[in-house]
Design a protein around this motif. Structure first.
Motif, PDB file in Angstrom:
ATOM      1  N   ILE A  25      25.243  34.638  39.030  1.00  0.00           N
ATOM      2  CA  ILE A  25      25.659  36.031  38.876  1.00  0.00           C
ATOM      3  C   ILE A  25      26.890  36.306  39.731  1.00  0.00           C
ATOM      4  O   ILE A  25      27.868  36.906  39.276  1.00  0.00           O
ATOM      5  CB  ILE A  25      24.514  36.989  39.260  1.00  0.00           C
ATOM      6  N   GLY A  26      26.856  35.833  40.983  1.00  0.00           N
ATOM      7  CA  GLY A  26      27.955  36.097  41.907  1.00  0.00           C
ATOM      8  C   GLY A  26      29.281  35.521  41.458  1.00  0.00           C
ATOM      9  O   GLY A  26      30.315  36.197  41.535  1.00  0.00           O
ATOM     10  N   THR A  27      29.279  34.277  40.972  1.00  0.00           N
ATOM     11  CA  THR A  27      30.541  33.666  40.551  1.00  0.00           C
ATOM     12  C   THR A  27      31.117  34.375  39.324  1.00  0.00           C
ATOM     13  O   THR A  27      32.336  34.542  39.212  1.00  0.00           O
ATOM     14  CB  THR A  27      30.349  32.172  40.242  1.00  0.00           C
ATOM     15  N   ARG A  28      30.253  34.817  38.437  1.00  0.00           N
ATOM     16  CA  ARG A  28      30.744  35.529  37.248  1.00  0.00           C
ATOM     17  C   ARG A  28      31.314  36.900  37.615  1.00  0.00           C
ATOM     18  O   ARG A  28      32.346  37.314  37.081  1.00  0.00           O
ATOM     19  CB  ARG A  28      29.619  35.652  36.212  1.00  0.00           C
ATOM     20  N   LEU A  29      30.659  37.574  38.538  1.00  0.00           N
ATOM     21  CA  LEU A  29      31.201  38.863  38.988  1.00  0.00           C
ATOM     22  C   LEU A  29      32.520  38.656  39.736  1.00  0.00           C
ATOM     23  O   LEU A  29      33.462  39.436  39.568  1.00  0.00           O
ATOM     24  CB  LEU A  29      30.188  39.580  39.878  1.00  0.00           C
ATOM     25  N   ALA A  30      32.592  37.602  40.538  1.00  0.00           N
ATOM     26  CA  ALA A  30      33.836  37.311  41.266  1.00  0.00           C
ATOM     27  C   ALA A  30      34.973  37.006  40.291  1.00  0.00           C
ATOM     28  O   ALA A  30      36.109  37.438  40.485  1.00  0.00           O
ATOM     29  CB  ALA A  30      33.622  36.144  42.219  1.00  0.00           C
ATOM     30  N   ASP A  31      34.676  36.256  39.232  1.00  0.00           N
ATOM     31  CA  ASP A  31      35.686  35.940  38.224  1.00  0.00           C
ATOM     32  C   ASP A  31      36.218  37.198  37.545  1.00  0.00           C
ATOM     33  O   ASP A  31      37.355  37.225  37.061  1.00  0.00           O
ATOM     34  CB  ASP A  31      35.111  34.994  37.162  1.00  0.00           C
ATOM     35  N   ASN A  32      35.386  38.241  37.522  1.00  0.00           N
ATOM     36  CA  ASN A  32      35.789  39.501  36.893  1.00  0.00           C
ATOM     37  C   ASN A  32      36.348  40.506  37.897  1.00  0.00           C
ATOM     38  O   ASN A  32      36.471  41.695  37.587  1.00  0.00           O
ATOM     39  CB  ASN A  32      34.601  40.119  36.151  1.00  0.00           C
ATOM     40  N   GLY A  33      36.694  40.023  39.086  1.00  0.00           N
ATOM     41  CA  GLY A  33      37.400  40.864  40.047  1.00  0.00           C
ATOM     42  C   GLY A  33      36.539  41.582  41.058  1.00  0.00           C
ATOM     43  O   GLY A  33      37.067  42.364  41.870  1.00  0.00           O
ATOM     44  N   HIS A  34      35.244  41.341  41.064  1.00  0.00           N
ATOM     45  CA  HIS A  34      34.373  41.988  42.036  1.00  0.00           C
ATOM     46  C   HIS A  34      34.368  41.195  43.345  1.00  0.00           C
ATOM     47  O   HIS A  34      34.584  39.984  43.359  1.00  0.00           O
ATOM     48  CB  HIS A  34      32.958  42.113  41.478  1.00  0.00           C
TER      49      HIS A  34
END
Length: 378
Positions: A25-34
């Motif tokens: 979840i974290g890596t996907r959110l980070a990829d989206n700018g979070h």
């Protein structure tokens, strides 16, 4: 959004379902700018704070042994020490985060996160993988009352609770979390990655993958295989744990012993997937599953999944009509296994069902939940 995860163990330095969920979840959110930060133990080499796959990993406590005892129970002292160590560092950096997401087990970090946010408006989202209730007697014996008290207290503190299955959500409400809505956000898989994984060169007709502990009921699988599998079928057991020696001795005494192979713990996750891709049937008679991630992975790999029909297992809601269930006895599992090996197919195509649990979808649902907590629109 600025999200702080609290977890004593961090993927990929320590493997496990809860920390892998945070990672995916974290890596996907980070990829989206979070902005994503994980507060945990220092299990990696180098400085206490590093950037890993777009996320900030912040060690607030030193490396520590996680398990104790002959049966491999999680260390209570480790959990207490980490909870103590995380309170002040999280409190000092709290203004950098919009929401704190705490993985519930082993409970104390959730209580520590509560202390860190006292007097602040930063919401705490909790992720419940299981609710143990009576299982505490088996796990802690004479100390079961202590476990029940801590679990009940954790359920009652102010939080925005997420459960990984409807089974866990229902149990959480009964435990005392009825004051607020419990959202269900399942665990997930990287569907495309599983599809792209090549089958193992030396695979097995039937496969089990998991920790070799009592609840996984691998002894039932061995006896069921001995009863129901044809003479040319093979069974692979992936995993390690305190029951391995006893299970190997049991297998050696079976007529089908020459058809059974214990592969042990496979260091690379891809190697497990390769075995799933090569197998026809995946069997897990486990009677305690807060979710059942290996069942989803096996469905994505194209296996026919056989799970346990048991009130303490959420595998039935995960598999739905894309696999088969059996009472967790050798007498009941054997005929289901025999039919699956002969080619009987479930009514729903397993890979179609598995795709519903892709991590991309799960991350979207998780973000919706975190946003609802921040906006108080839970």
């Amino acid at each position: 959004m600025r999200v702080a995860f609290v977890s004593n163990v961090i993927h990929p330095y320590i493997t496990g379902g809860a920390q892998k969920r945070i990672h995916e979840i974290g890596t996907r959110l980070a990829d989206n700018g979070h902005d994503i930060t994980i507060y945990g133990r220092h299990f990696w080499d180098g400085p206490k704070e590093i950037t890993h796959e777009g996320m900030t990993l912040r060690a607030v406590s030193p490396e520590h042994e996680l398990y104790t005892g002959s049966d491999g129970e999680r260390s209570i002292m480790e959990a207490l020490k980490f909870a103590k160590d995380v309170v002040i560092p999280l409190r000092r950096r709290l203004d950098e985060h919009d929401v704190v997401v705490a993985s519930v087990f082993p409970y104390f970090p959730v209580l520590a996160a509560q202390l860190s946010t006292l007097g602040k408006e930063t919401p705490i989202v909790t992720t419940w993988h299981e609710v143990w209730r009576s299982y505490w007697e088996e796990y802690l014996g004479a100390l079961a009352t202590f476990g029940k008290i801590v679990e009940g207290l954790t359920a009652r503190v102010p939080q925005y609770p997420i459960a990984v299955s409807d089974l866990t959500a229902d149990r959480l409400r009964k435990l005392g979390a009825e004051r607020t809505k419990v959202r269900t956000v399942p665990n997930g898989i990287d569907y495309a990655s599983i599809q792209e994984t090549p089958p193992a060169d030396h695979g097995f007709d039937v496969l089990f993958a998991g920790r070799l502990i009592s609840d996984k009921q691998v002894d039932i699988l061995l006896n069921a295989f001995d009863r129901g599998a044809p003479a040319d079928a093979t069974l692979g057991i992936v995993g390690d744990g305190p029951k391995r020696d006893a299970l190997e001795m049991q297998a050696q005494a079976l007529d089908s012993s020459h058809q059974i192979t214990f592969l042990g713990f496979l260091d690379e996750y891809e190697e497990v997937l390769k075995q799933m891709r090569a197998a026809d049937v995946f069997v897990s008679p486990s009677t305690r599953e807060g979710f059942g991630i290996t069942a989803v992975e096996a469905m994505a790999a194209g296996c026919t999944v056989i799970g346990a029909d048991h009130p303490d297992s959420a595998v039935d809601e995960v598999v739905d009509n894309a696999g088969f269930l059996a009472n967790p006895t050798a007498e009941d599992v054997a005929p289901v296994l025999e039919r699956a090996l002969r080619g009987k197919q479930p009514s729903t195509e397993p890979q179609t069902r598995a795709k519903e649990f892709d991590w991309d979808r799960v991350a979207e649902s998780a973000l919706e939940a975190y946003t609802a907590a921040v906006t108080r629109d839970w």
